[in-house]
Scaffold this active site. Sequence first.
Site, PDB file in Angstrom:
ATOM      1  N   HIS A 160      -3.104   6.264   4.624  1.00 54.72           N
ATOM      2  CA  HIS A 160      -1.691   6.569   4.867  1.00 54.72           C
ATOM      3  C   HIS A 160      -1.361   7.987   4.392  1.00 54.72           C
ATOM      4  O   HIS A 160      -1.983   8.488   3.445  1.00 54.72           O
ATOM      5  CB  HIS A 160      -0.805   5.617   4.066  1.00 54.72           C
ATOM      6  CG  HIS A 160      -0.758   4.209   4.562  1.00 54.72           C
ATOM      7  ND1 HIS A 160      -1.214   3.799   5.796  1.00 54.72           N
ATOM      8  CD2 HIS A 160      -0.304   3.079   3.956  1.00 54.72           C
ATOM      9  CE1 HIS A 160      -1.030   2.496   5.940  1.00 54.72           C
ATOM     10  NE2 HIS A 160      -0.487   2.025   4.836  1.00 54.72           N
ATOM     11  N   CYS A 189       0.822  -1.223   0.000  1.00 54.56           N
ATOM     12  CA  CYS A 189       0.000   0.000   0.000  1.00 54.56           C
ATOM     13  C   CYS A 189       0.854   1.270   0.000  1.00 54.56           C
ATOM     14  O   CYS A 189       0.597   2.204  -0.762  1.00 54.56           O
ATOM     15  CB  CYS A 189      -0.933   0.002   1.194  1.00 54.56           C
ATOM     16  SG  CYS A 189      -0.159  -0.498   2.719  1.00 54.56           S
TER      17      CYS A 189
HETATM   18  C1  2RA Z   1       1.005  -1.891   6.657  1.00 55.49           C
HETATM   19  N1  2RA Z   1       1.661  -1.996   4.328  1.00 55.49           N
HETATM   20  O1  2RA Z   1       0.498  -0.778   6.527  1.00 55.49           O
HETATM   21  C2  2RA Z   1       1.257  -2.779   5.482  1.00 55.49           C
HETATM   22  C3  2RA Z   1       0.034  -3.592   5.204  1.00 55.49           C
HETATM   23  N2  2RA Z   1      -0.010  -4.152   3.953  1.00 55.49           N
HETATM   24  O2  2RA Z   1       1.306  -2.359   7.762  1.00 55.49           O
END
Ligand code: 2RA
Length: 339
Positions: A247, A134
Amino acid sequence: NGPSIAVVGVTGAVGQEFLSVLSDRDFPYRSIKMLASKRSAGRRFTFQDNEYVIEELTPDSFDGVDIALFSAGGSISKEFGPIAVDRGTIVVDNSSAFRMDENVPLVIPEVNPEAMENIKLGTGKGSLIANPNCSTIICLMAATPLHRQAKVIRMVVSTYQAASGAGAAAMEELELQTREVLEGRPPTCEIFKQQYAFNLFSHNAPVLSNGYNEEEMKLVKETRKIWNDKDVKVTATCIRVPVMRAHAESVNLQFEKPLDEVTARNILKNAPGVVVIDDRASNHFPTPLEVSSKDDVAVGRIRSDLSQDRNKGLDIFVCGDQIRKGAALNAIQIAELLL
Ligand code: 2RA
């Protein structure tokens, strides 16, 4: 009419988002199988006005399945991905199991669709396609259009990663801990073993001998593979922050060719899957809440890096929904490229 599809890990946060995205985008499937562990098998639910029963994932689950969307963890992908491929299924895998396999394309549809151009539906031949991590997807959705214009030679990324990246249980625990702390009670720390509410900490992925954690090395390695550039210098620091499902990433870029911030902003305004939120007068820039449950990645704080040679450096700030564009949407856009 359309492909027969299967959703592997349908009860998880990404599995559920697969269904939302399939519905939102009116994906033209002929039939859909809902697959999960034995523990969830037998559960019934309604999707697009049809009732479905969750089936236990077994090797026979893939007979007659054209496309399987996997998001059930790396061990399930490692065990069942190749089995599905042997049955003639095209697997789009959201785990990290096969991302760095040189025979497996690692695809962001807006960035490198050509990586999967040899994979076709209806040939009876199965294949594996990997969904990037991601934080890689969200970063590269913004950095790639700039890279294509001025060739990034170095990228420094600091991520501020949401609870959803650690799964639905982490999101539930963040909410629980926040209540507990506000009520003066000791926080429940079963997922991360430390207080998460009103705190932040280095990403929970294992730390390697070079001092980087696995999440940071995914950004380094996946960027090089997706850009097909083994020389681009990438470093990252990944942090877990008390945010639910989107994020945020601070990205610093060094270019081979000059790129001024006005040109950069225009490139980003025209980039697919990207929206620019860059209002200096009102101090309005991307936030996790503003991108949550949305398809587009938001970019702002676009400015020439004053620590680099003139027009050879740029700083940007990127936010993207981790469950959607960071996982489920990207995987389904890959499936759409097969139609
Ligand atoms: C996280 N990228 O955010 C990892 C999950 N796929 O922990």
